[in-house]
Design an enzyme around this catalytic site. Structure first.
Site, PDB file in Angstrom:
ATOM      1  N   HIS A 117      20.023  33.989  34.345  1.00 31.25           N
ATOM      2  CA  HIS A 117      19.159  34.547  33.345  1.00 31.25           C
ATOM      3  C   HIS A 117      19.684  35.054  32.084  1.00 31.25           C
ATOM      4  O   HIS A 117      18.966  35.554  31.070  1.00 31.25           O
ATOM      5  CB  HIS A 117      18.615  35.828  33.794  1.00 31.25           C
ATOM      6  N   ASP A 159      17.634  28.990  43.465  1.00 33.64           N
ATOM      7  CA  ASP A 159      17.250  30.527  43.408  1.00 33.64           C
ATOM      8  C   ASP A 159      15.589  30.465  43.679  1.00 33.64           C
ATOM      9  O   ASP A 159      14.914  29.589  43.201  1.00 33.64           O
ATOM     10  CB  ASP A 159      17.815  31.207  42.259  1.00 33.64           C
ATOM     11  N   HIS A 161      13.734  32.152  41.955  1.00 32.82           N
ATOM     12  CA  HIS A 161      13.005  32.159  40.700  1.00 32.82           C
ATOM     13  C   HIS A 161      13.544  31.195  39.648  1.00 32.82           C
ATOM     14  O   HIS A 161      14.801  31.243  39.861  1.00 32.82           O
ATOM     15  CB  HIS A 161      12.772  33.545  40.257  1.00 32.82           C
TER      16      HIS A 161
END
Length: 173
Positions: A117, A159, A161
């Site tokens: 992220h 993952d 997301h």
């Protein structure tokens, strides 16, 4: 096979914090107990130069010097501390070490990576620096320097997301 960890650099999080910090230590202990053929090593920290292959130098400095704003810390999900900065560097360092070992031996692992992220100019979602992107760029540079050919890399993120930081970093690549 080599595996790298950075779990000695835990963060003191407020009571009720949603991030399960102990998972990294528990994974390392399980690997050491159940898979003795895997050689486990503590990772060295990534350098400013390595981080700058992907991250804005001003952002790297803000993390190192404790100059992240409260809003930046909220977006990351961790309060700033020296241990937070060191843990972030070592998470990237573990992926760098694993990538080098994989190129040399065929297979290696980071037991605490996948900080997908983090963007070039900010962290997000418990990710301070993007370990996969930094390691990919560094392996490409080292490969080209020694072999004078391009190293093509694919990132497969499984993952649940999207790794939005990784996607943004490699959007035009």
């Amino acid at each position: 096979m080599l595996a790298f960890h950075s779990d000695h650099f835990t963060l003191e999080l407020p009571p009720g914090h949603s991030f399960p910090m102990d998972k990294y230590r528990l994974l390392r202990e399980a690997v050491e107990r159940e898979l003795p053929a895997i050689r486990v090593h503590e990772a060295l920290p990534a350098s400013d130069g390595e981080l700058a292959l992907v991250h804005a130098p001003l952002y790297v400095s803000a993390v190192a010097e404790g100059l992240l704003s409260k809003a930046q810390q909220r977006e990351i999900g961790f309060p700033w501390s020296l241990r937070m900065a060191e843990r972030a560097r070592r998470s990237v360092g573990a992926t760098i070490a694993a990538a080098r070992a994989a190129l040399a031996e065929g297979l290696a692992a980071n037991l605490a990576g996948g900080t997908h992220h983090a963007y070039p100019d900010r962290g997000s979602g418990f990710c301070v620096f993007n370990d996969v992107a930094v390691a990919a760029r560094l392996m490409q540079a080292e490969w080209h320097r020694t072999r004078r050919t391009l190293l093509r890399i694919i990132v497969i993120d499984l993952d649940v997301h999207q790794g939005n930081g990784t996607a943004a970093i490699f959007a035009d690549d």
